[in-house]
Design a protein around this motif. Structure first.
Motif, PDB file in Angstrom:
ATOM      1  N   LYS A 178       0.787  -1.226   0.000  1.00  0.00           N
ATOM      2  CA  LYS A 178       0.000   0.000   0.000  1.00  0.00           C
ATOM      3  C   LYS A 178       0.822   1.281   0.000  1.00  0.00           C
ATOM      4  CE  LYS A 178      -4.166  -1.904   2.176  1.00  0.00           C
ATOM      5  NZ  LYS A 178      -5.104  -1.796   3.329  1.00  0.00           N
ATOM      6  N   THR A 179       2.133   1.185   0.257  1.00  0.00           N
ATOM      7  CA  THR A 179       2.967   2.386   0.330  1.00  0.00           C
ATOM      8  C   THR A 179       4.287   2.159  -0.383  1.00  0.00           C
ATOM      9  OG1 THR A 179       2.016   2.938   2.493  1.00  0.00           O
ATOM     10  CG2 THR A 179       4.038   4.080   1.874  1.00  0.00           C
ATOM     11  N   LEU A 180       4.679   3.122  -1.215  1.00  0.00           N
ATOM     12  CA  LEU A 180       5.998   3.133  -1.839  1.00  0.00           C
ATOM     13  C   LEU A 180       6.806   4.262  -1.216  1.00  0.00           C
ATOM     14  CD1 LEU A 180       7.095   2.652  -5.466  1.00  0.00           C
ATOM     15  CD2 LEU A 180       7.771   4.767  -4.321  1.00  0.00           C
ATOM     16  N   ILE A 181       8.032   3.959  -0.824  1.00  0.00           N
ATOM     17  CA  ILE A 181       8.950   4.949  -0.263  1.00  0.00           C
ATOM     18  C   ILE A 181      10.124   5.096  -1.220  1.00  0.00           C
ATOM     19  CG2 ILE A 181      10.425   5.547   1.699  1.00  0.00           C
ATOM     20  CD1 ILE A 181       8.605   3.737   3.420  1.00  0.00           C
ATOM     21  N   VAL A 182      10.488   6.335  -1.527  1.00  0.00           N
ATOM     22  CA  VAL A 182      11.587   6.599  -2.452  1.00  0.00           C
ATOM     23  C   VAL A 182      12.583   7.550  -1.800  1.00  0.00           C
ATOM     24  CG1 VAL A 182      10.302   8.490  -3.567  1.00  0.00           C
ATOM     25  CG2 VAL A 182      12.209   7.408  -4.781  1.00  0.00           C
ATOM     26  N   ALA A 183      13.868   7.310  -2.048  1.00  0.00           N
ATOM     27  CA  ALA A 183      14.923   8.199  -1.578  1.00  0.00           C
ATOM     28  C   ALA A 183      15.084   9.354  -2.557  1.00  0.00           C
ATOM     29  CB  ALA A 183      16.237   7.432  -1.449  1.00  0.00           C
ATOM     30  N   GLU A 184      14.970  10.572  -2.051  1.00  0.00           N
ATOM     31  CA  GLU A 184      15.264  11.769  -2.843  1.00  0.00           C
ATOM     32  C   GLU A 184      16.614  12.299  -2.363  1.00  0.00           C
ATOM     33  OE1 GLU A 184      12.011  14.342  -4.407  1.00  0.00           O
ATOM     34  OE2 GLU A 184      11.036  13.762  -2.523  1.00  0.00           O
ATOM     35  N   SER A 185      17.667  11.878  -3.050  1.00  0.00           N
ATOM     36  CA  SER A 185      19.019  12.151  -2.567  1.00  0.00           C
ATOM     37  C   SER A 185      19.314  13.640  -2.460  1.00  0.00           C
ATOM     38  CB  SER A 185      20.044  11.489  -3.486  1.00  0.00           C
ATOM     39  OG  SER A 185      19.892  10.092  -3.482  1.00  0.00           O
ATOM     40  N   HIS A 186      18.917  14.412  -3.465  1.00  0.00           N
ATOM     41  CA  HIS A 186      19.262  15.827  -3.476  1.00  0.00           C
ATOM     42  C   HIS A 186      18.324  16.675  -2.625  1.00  0.00           C
ATOM     43  CE1 HIS A 186      21.812  15.592  -7.431  1.00  0.00           C
ATOM     44  NE2 HIS A 186      22.337  14.939  -6.423  1.00  0.00           N
ATOM     45  N   ALA A 187      17.292  16.063  -2.055  1.00  0.00           N
ATOM     46  CA  ALA A 187      16.406  16.769  -1.126  1.00  0.00           C
ATOM     47  C   ALA A 187      16.612  16.291   0.305  1.00  0.00           C
ATOM     48  CB  ALA A 187      14.946  16.587  -1.526  1.00  0.00           C
ATOM     49  N   ASN A 188      17.537  15.357   0.518  1.00  0.00           N
ATOM     50  CA  ASN A 188      17.862  14.846   1.860  1.00  0.00           C
ATOM     51  C   ASN A 188      16.622  14.323   2.580  1.00  0.00           C
ATOM     52  OD1 ASN A 188      19.440  17.734   1.464  1.00  0.00           O
ATOM     53  ND2 ASN A 188      20.804  16.036   1.974  1.00  0.00           N
ATOM     54  N   ARG A 189      15.832  13.516   1.856  1.00  0.00           N
ATOM     55  CA  ARG A 189      14.614  13.015   2.484  1.00  0.00           C
ATOM     56  C   ARG A 189      14.169  11.702   1.858  1.00  0.00           C
ATOM     57  NH1 ARG A 189      11.670  17.881  -0.232  1.00  0.00           N
ATOM     58  NH2 ARG A 189      11.042  17.023  -2.258  1.00  0.00           N
ATOM     59  N   LEU A 190      13.291  11.023   2.596  1.00  0.00           N
ATOM     60  CA  LEU A 190      12.540   9.888   2.086  1.00  0.00           C
ATOM     61  C   LEU A 190      11.110  10.355   1.879  1.00  0.00           C
ATOM     62  CD1 LEU A 190      13.836   7.095   4.506  1.00  0.00           C
ATOM     63  CD2 LEU A 190      14.689   7.647   2.218  1.00  0.00           C
ATOM     64  N   THR A 191      10.541  10.012   0.732  1.00  0.00           N
ATOM     65  CA  THR A 191       9.198  10.447   0.366  1.00  0.00           C
ATOM     66  C   THR A 191       8.313   9.228   0.170  1.00  0.00           C
ATOM     67  OG1 THR A 191      10.008  12.475  -0.667  1.00  0.00           O
ATOM     68  CG2 THR A 191       7.859  11.672  -1.405  1.00  0.00           C
ATOM     69  N   ALA A 192       7.074   9.310   0.646  1.00  0.00           N
ATOM     70  CA  ALA A 192       6.146   8.184   0.552  1.00  0.00           C
ATOM     71  C   ALA A 192       4.967   8.528  -0.346  1.00  0.00           C
ATOM     72  CB  ALA A 192       5.643   7.790   1.937  1.00  0.00           C
ATOM     73  N   PHE A 193       4.421   7.489  -0.981  1.00  0.00           N
ATOM     74  CA  PHE A 193       3.203   7.592  -1.780  1.00  0.00           C
ATOM     75  C   PHE A 193       2.273   6.445  -1.389  1.00  0.00           C
ATOM     76  CE2 PHE A 193       6.524   9.411  -4.425  1.00  0.00           C
ATOM     77  CZ  PHE A 193       5.934  10.495  -5.056  1.00  0.00           C
ATOM     78  N   GLY A 209      21.731  14.003   5.508  1.00  0.00           N
ATOM     79  CA  GLY A 209      21.824  12.671   4.918  1.00  0.00           C
ATOM     80  C   GLY A 209      21.486  12.690   3.440  1.00  0.00           C
ATOM     81  N   PHE A 210      22.199  11.863   2.669  1.00  0.00           N
ATOM     82  CA  PHE A 210      21.973  11.743   1.231  1.00  0.00           C
ATOM     83  C   PHE A 210      21.596  10.287   0.931  1.00  0.00           C
ATOM     84  CE2 PHE A 210      24.677  15.411   1.721  1.00  0.00           C
ATOM     85  CZ  PHE A 210      24.181  16.319   0.793  1.00  0.00           C
ATOM     86  N   PRO A 211      20.307   9.950   1.004  1.00  0.00           N
ATOM     87  CA  PRO A 211      19.912   8.545   0.876  1.00  0.00           C
ATOM     88  C   PRO A 211      20.116   8.011  -0.532  1.00  0.00           C
ATOM     89  CG  PRO A 211      17.967   9.943   0.842  1.00  0.00           C
ATOM     90  CD  PRO A 211      19.142  10.840   1.153  1.00  0.00           C
ATOM     91  N   ASP A 212      20.674   6.820  -0.613  1.00  0.00           N
ATOM     92  CA  ASP A 212      20.841   6.122  -1.889  1.00  0.00           C
ATOM     93  C   ASP A 212      19.929   4.894  -1.838  1.00  0.00           C
ATOM     94  OD1 ASP A 212      21.836   4.806  -4.239  1.00  0.00           O
ATOM     95  OD2 ASP A 212      23.687   5.938  -4.052  1.00  0.00           O
ATOM     96  N   GLY A 213      20.480   3.681  -1.802  1.00  0.00           N
ATOM     97  CA  GLY A 213      19.636   2.500  -1.704  1.00  0.00           C
ATOM     98  C   GLY A 213      18.962   2.404  -0.344  1.00  0.00           C
ATOM     99  N   ILE A 214      17.746   1.822  -0.309  1.00  0.00           N
ATOM    100  CA  ILE A 214      17.008   1.700   0.945  1.00  0.00           C
ATOM    101  C   ILE A 214      16.380   0.315   1.057  1.00  0.00           C
ATOM    102  CG2 ILE A 214      16.478   4.172   0.972  1.00  0.00           C
ATOM    103  CD1 ILE A 214      13.571   3.472   0.259  1.00  0.00           C
TER     104      ILE A 214
END
Length: 255
Positions: free
Chosen positions: A130-145, A165-170
């Motif tokens: 029900k939820t997808l989480i994506v790393a936005e590296s250049h925004a220093n955040r994790l975003t959910a849909f 933090g600069f998230p890459d793989g999660i």
């Protein structure tokens, strides 16, 4: 990336080349529900599929959606494939423009489901699909849909602000936390929704990807390598390592 090889490594450190992709910079991999491997051939704009006899076939052609490189992939429990990257061409002096997320449905249809992702990187889907989480590296955040029944994405929101933090793989764990790999900060960090840090593992080189696995699902595997900048992504220097450490909770969701 540089060799185009997909390598399997066991718990004792033995490695075997499972596939060589005839492409420049194949990026990320996942598996279809039937066990077949899929790989993002990023600069070619293709998602490739390995057949049981070892041959490669085109699973999806993304070139009509963007001429920019594609990056990460995740396959959810219903067989929906999400691929990110692409998007508009980067501005002068930049390596990537605003990224997108596309959906490759089980029937083979392809459509864009999100845009304006600030350097789209790792993605994970919760166990309930029900939820997808994506790393936005250049925004220093994790975003959910939220994921709709047809695979569309809606209700975009900040899942966690990561400070510097600069998230890459999660990857996700069974307690609902996310581990993210961080290249410039040379560590992997476990955070809960909202951004509170729960744990951190330091390395002596950039951490590009992380995944929970092993016999009980509680081994955190980290892919790390020396990072010398985008201009040196293809290099003869073999500085990559697979590291492992025991985690507090087993993996969950997809991948």
């Amino acid at each position: 990336w540089g060799t185009g090889q997909i390598v399997a490594v066991d718990a004792e450190g033995n490695s075997q080349v499972m596939l060589t992709v005839p492409a420049t910079l194949p990026y990320s991999i996942d598996w279809l529900p039937d066990g077949r491997l899929v790989v993002v051939s990023g600069r070619d704009g293709l998602v490739l599929r390995q057949e049981p006899d070892g041959t490669l076939a085109t699973h999806a052609d993304l070139r009509g959606l963007s001429t920019s490189p594609w990056n990460e992939i995740v396959v959810d429990g219903r067989g929906n494939i999400y691929v990110n990257g692409g998007g508009p061409a980067p501005a002068a002096g930049q390596h990537f423009g605003p990224g997108t997320i596309v959906l490759i449905a089980p029937d083979g249809s392809v459509r864009q489901v999100a845009d304006k992702i600030a350097f789209a990187n790792g993605m994970a889907v919760t166990p309930d699909n029900k939820t997808l989480i994506v790393a936005e590296s250049h925004a220093n955040r994790l975003t959910a849909f939220d994921i709709a029944a047809d695979g569309s994405l809606a209700n975009r929101r900040r899942w966690a602000d990561l400070g510097n933090g600069f998230p890459d793989g999660i990857c996700l764990d069974a307690e609902g936390a996310v581990w993210y790999a961080d290249v410039p900060n040379r560590h992997c960090v476990r955070v809960r929704e909202g951004g509170a840090m729960l744990d951190s593992v330091d390395a002596d080189r950039g951490c590009f990807a992380c995944m929970l696995g092993g016999a009980d699902g509680k081994t955190l595997f980290i892919v790390a390598a020396e990072w010398r900048g985008f201009e040196h992504m293809i290099s003869d220097a073999r500085t990559g390592q697979v590291l492992s450490i025991e985690a507090s909770a087993p993996g969950a969701g997809w991948p």
